[in-house]
Design a protein around this motif. Structure first.
Motif, PDB file in Angstrom:
ATOM      1  N   VAL A 108       0.831  -1.203   0.000  1.00 53.88           N
ATOM      2  CA  VAL A 108       0.000   0.000   0.000  1.00 53.88           C
ATOM      3  C   VAL A 108       0.868   1.257   0.000  1.00 53.88           C
ATOM      4  CG1 VAL A 108      -1.790   1.250   1.267  1.00 53.88           C
ATOM      5  CG2 VAL A 108      -1.793  -1.257   1.244  1.00 53.88           C
ATOM      6  N   GLY A 109       0.551   2.186  -0.877  1.00 54.65           N
ATOM      7  CA  GLY A 109       1.271   3.455  -0.921  1.00 54.65           C
ATOM      8  C   GLY A 109       2.548   3.402  -1.746  1.00 54.65           C
ATOM      9  N   THR A 110       2.824   2.276  -2.387  1.00 57.78           N
ATOM     10  CA  THR A 110       3.999   2.171  -3.260  1.00 57.78           C
ATOM     11  C   THR A 110       3.534   1.621  -4.605  1.00 57.78           C
ATOM     12  OG1 THR A 110       4.567  -0.135  -2.828  1.00 57.78           O
ATOM     13  CG2 THR A 110       5.340   1.481  -1.219  1.00 57.78           C
ATOM     14  N   ASN A 111       4.446   1.530  -5.542  1.00 52.42           N
ATOM     15  CA  ASN A 111       4.055   0.933  -6.819  1.00 52.42           C
ATOM     16  C   ASN A 111       4.412  -0.551  -6.890  1.00 52.42           C
ATOM     17  OD1 ASN A 111       6.763   1.158  -7.040  1.00 52.42           O
ATOM     18  ND2 ASN A 111       6.773   2.309  -8.969  1.00 52.42           N
ATOM     19  N   VAL A 112       4.674  -1.139  -5.708  1.00 53.01           N
ATOM     20  CA  VAL A 112       4.910  -2.581  -5.672  1.00 53.01           C
ATOM     21  C   VAL A 112       3.550  -3.272  -5.698  1.00 53.01           C
ATOM     22  CG1 VAL A 112       5.805  -4.505  -4.314  1.00 53.01           C
ATOM     23  CG2 VAL A 112       7.057  -2.346  -4.394  1.00 53.01           C
ATOM     24  N   ASN A 113       3.278  -3.963  -6.760  1.00 54.80           N
ATOM     25  CA  ASN A 113       1.959  -4.562  -6.936  1.00 54.80           C
ATOM     26  C   ASN A 113       2.081  -5.653  -7.975  1.00 54.80           C
ATOM     27  OD1 ASN A 113      -0.739  -5.133  -7.106  1.00 54.80           O
ATOM     28  ND2 ASN A 113      -1.290  -3.237  -8.172  1.00 54.80           N
ATOM     29  N   THR A 114       1.805  -6.874  -7.576  1.00 51.71           N
ATOM     30  CA  THR A 114       1.921  -7.956  -8.546  1.00 51.71           C
ATOM     31  C   THR A 114       0.896  -9.032  -8.263  1.00 51.71           C
ATOM     32  OG1 THR A 114       3.433  -9.559  -9.553  1.00 51.71           O
ATOM     33  CG2 THR A 114       3.643  -9.235  -7.201  1.00 51.71           C
ATOM     34  N   MET A 115       0.646  -9.821  -9.258  1.00 52.95           N
ATOM     35  CA  MET A 115      -0.120 -11.047  -9.090  1.00 52.95           C
ATOM     36  C   MET A 115       0.837 -12.112  -8.589  1.00 52.95           C
ATOM     37  SD  MET A 115      -2.304 -11.714 -12.464  1.00 52.95           S
ATOM     38  CE  MET A 115      -3.777 -12.663 -12.299  1.00 52.95           C
ATOM     39  N   VAL A 116       0.319 -13.022  -7.799  1.00 55.87           N
ATOM     40  CA  VAL A 116       1.140 -14.139  -7.339  1.00 55.87           C
ATOM     41  C   VAL A 116       0.464 -15.418  -7.825  1.00 55.87           C
ATOM     42  CG1 VAL A 116       2.185 -15.258  -5.353  1.00 55.87           C
ATOM     43  CG2 VAL A 116       1.733 -12.802  -5.287  1.00 55.87           C
ATOM     44  N   ILE A 117       1.145 -16.093  -8.727  1.00 54.67           N
ATOM     45  CA  ILE A 117       0.534 -17.251  -9.393  1.00 54.67           C
ATOM     46  C   ILE A 117       1.248 -18.521  -8.938  1.00 54.67           C
ATOM     47  CG2 ILE A 117       0.061 -18.299 -11.643  1.00 54.67           C
ATOM     48  CD1 ILE A 117       0.114 -15.473 -12.826  1.00 54.67           C
TER      49      ILE A 117
END
Ligand code: CUA
Length: 267
Positions: A108-117
Motif C-alpha cells: 500500500v502506498g507504493t508501486n509494488v503490486n503484482t499477481m502471485v501465481i
C-alpha cells in the motif's frame, strides 16, 4: 498541386499526434518496466514449496551492503513472513510465490503490486528510504478469507536493524553436584561481523563472554554451571544477547530424595 497552408499545419499536427501516441504507449509498456508474470522465468512446483531452498523458510536475506532479498509466500489467507522486516535505506527484491491459488501482493502506498501465481515466482525490487510501516494486501479474489488477507512491511531505522537469532540449549532438570552446560548459539544473518556479549544469569551468578559472529554465520558459547553452587530447587535463568532474551528454569533435584524413600520420619 497546391496544398493550403492551414491544411499543411493540420497534416503535420496530426502526424505529430500519432508519433506522440506511439511513444507514450511504448514508454508505458516498456520504459516503466511493468511486466506480466510469465513462464519465461524459473517455475516452481507449488506443492513442494516446503522443500524449496528459498521458500521453505520465508525470510529476508542480506545480499549486499544495502541490498536485501525477501522470499515471501502468499497463501490462503496470509503472507509469510509477517511482518517483513527490513532496514531503512535499503533496496529490497521481493520474490513471491503461492502454494495454492492466485493471490495479489500489493504494498500500500507504493508501486509494488503484482499477481502471485502458483508455479511462478513474481520478482520486483523497491527502495525503502525511510522507516515506517506499510500494509500488504491481496488484491486478487482468492476465497472466503480474501478480504482479511493482509501483511506488513516494517522498515526499521538502519541502526536498530539486525538479523540476530538467539537459541539456548539447556537441560530442564539435573542432579545436584554436577556440572551442567548451557549452549548458547548466536546466529548473525547480516553480512558484516556482529560483535556482542552473551550473558547468562542464573541464581546469583552471571556468566559473560564476548563473541564475534562472522557475517551469515553462527557461534556457540558454552557456559558451565556448577549445580552444587546453586543448591536444590528451581532456578530461573536468563540468557541475553543485545536486545534478545531467552529464559527458562533449571531444576536441581536429587532423584534419591524425591520419593522420600523411608528414613525421613517426622521429627
Ligand atoms: Cu489472497 Cu485474496
Amino acid at each position: 498541386m497546391n496544398i493550403h497552408t492551414y491544411e499543411k499545419i493540420w497534416l503535420v499536427a496530426a502526424l505529430l499526434l500519432i508519433v506522440g501516441f506511439i511513444a507514450t504507449i511504448t514508454y508505458g509498456s516498456v520504459g516503466l518496466g511493468i511486466a506480466m508474470i510469465d513462464d519465461s522465468e524459473e517455475t516452481i512446483e507449488p506443492s513442494e514449496l516446503s522443500e524449496d531452498e528459498r521458500f521453505s523458510e520465508p525470510r529476508v536475506e542480506q545480499v549486499g551492503e544495502n541490498e536485501y532479498e525477501a522470499y515471501v509466500v502468499a497463501r490462503t489467507f496470509i503472507f509469510q513472513p509477517d511482518p517483513i522486516e527490513i532496514p531503512a535505506g535499503s533496496e529490497v527484491t521481493f520474490y513471491v510465490t503461492s502454494p495454492d491459488v492466485i493471490h495479489g501482493f500489493s504494498v500500500v502506498g507504493t508501486n509494488v503490486n503484482t499477481m502471485v501465481i502458483p508455479g511462478e515466482v513474481s520478482t520486483m525490487t523497491a527502495e525503502f528510504d525511510e522507516a515506517g510501516e506499510y500494509g500488504i494486501v491481496c488484491n486478487e479474489y482468492c476465497g472466503s478469507g480474501h478480504h482479511n488477507m493482509e501483511g506488513q512491511i516494517v522498515v526499521v531505522p538502519e541502526d536498530e536493524f539486525d538479523m540476530t537469532e538467539l537459541s539456548v540449549e539447556a537441560p530442564d532438570e539435573v542432579e545436584p553436584g554436577n556440572e551442567t552446560e548451557f549452549e548458547v548459539t548466536v546466529e548473525n544473518g547480516q553480512l558484516e561481523d556482529l560483535e556482542t556479549t552473551v550473558a547468562l544469569e542464573i541464581g546469583n551468578e552471571t556468566f559473560e563472554e564476548d563473541v564475534t559472529v562472522g557475517g551469515d554465520d553462527s557461534e556457540t558459547v558454552t557456559f558451565t554451571v556448577d549445580t552444587a553452587d546453586l543448591g536444590e530447587g528451581d532456578h530461573d535463568w536468563t540468557v541475553t544477547v543485545d536486545d534478545y532474551e531467552e529464559t527458562g528454569t533449571l531444576t536441581v533435584v536429587d532423584p534419591d530424595a524425591e520419593n522420600g524413600d523411608g528414613g525421613d520420619g517426622d521429627e
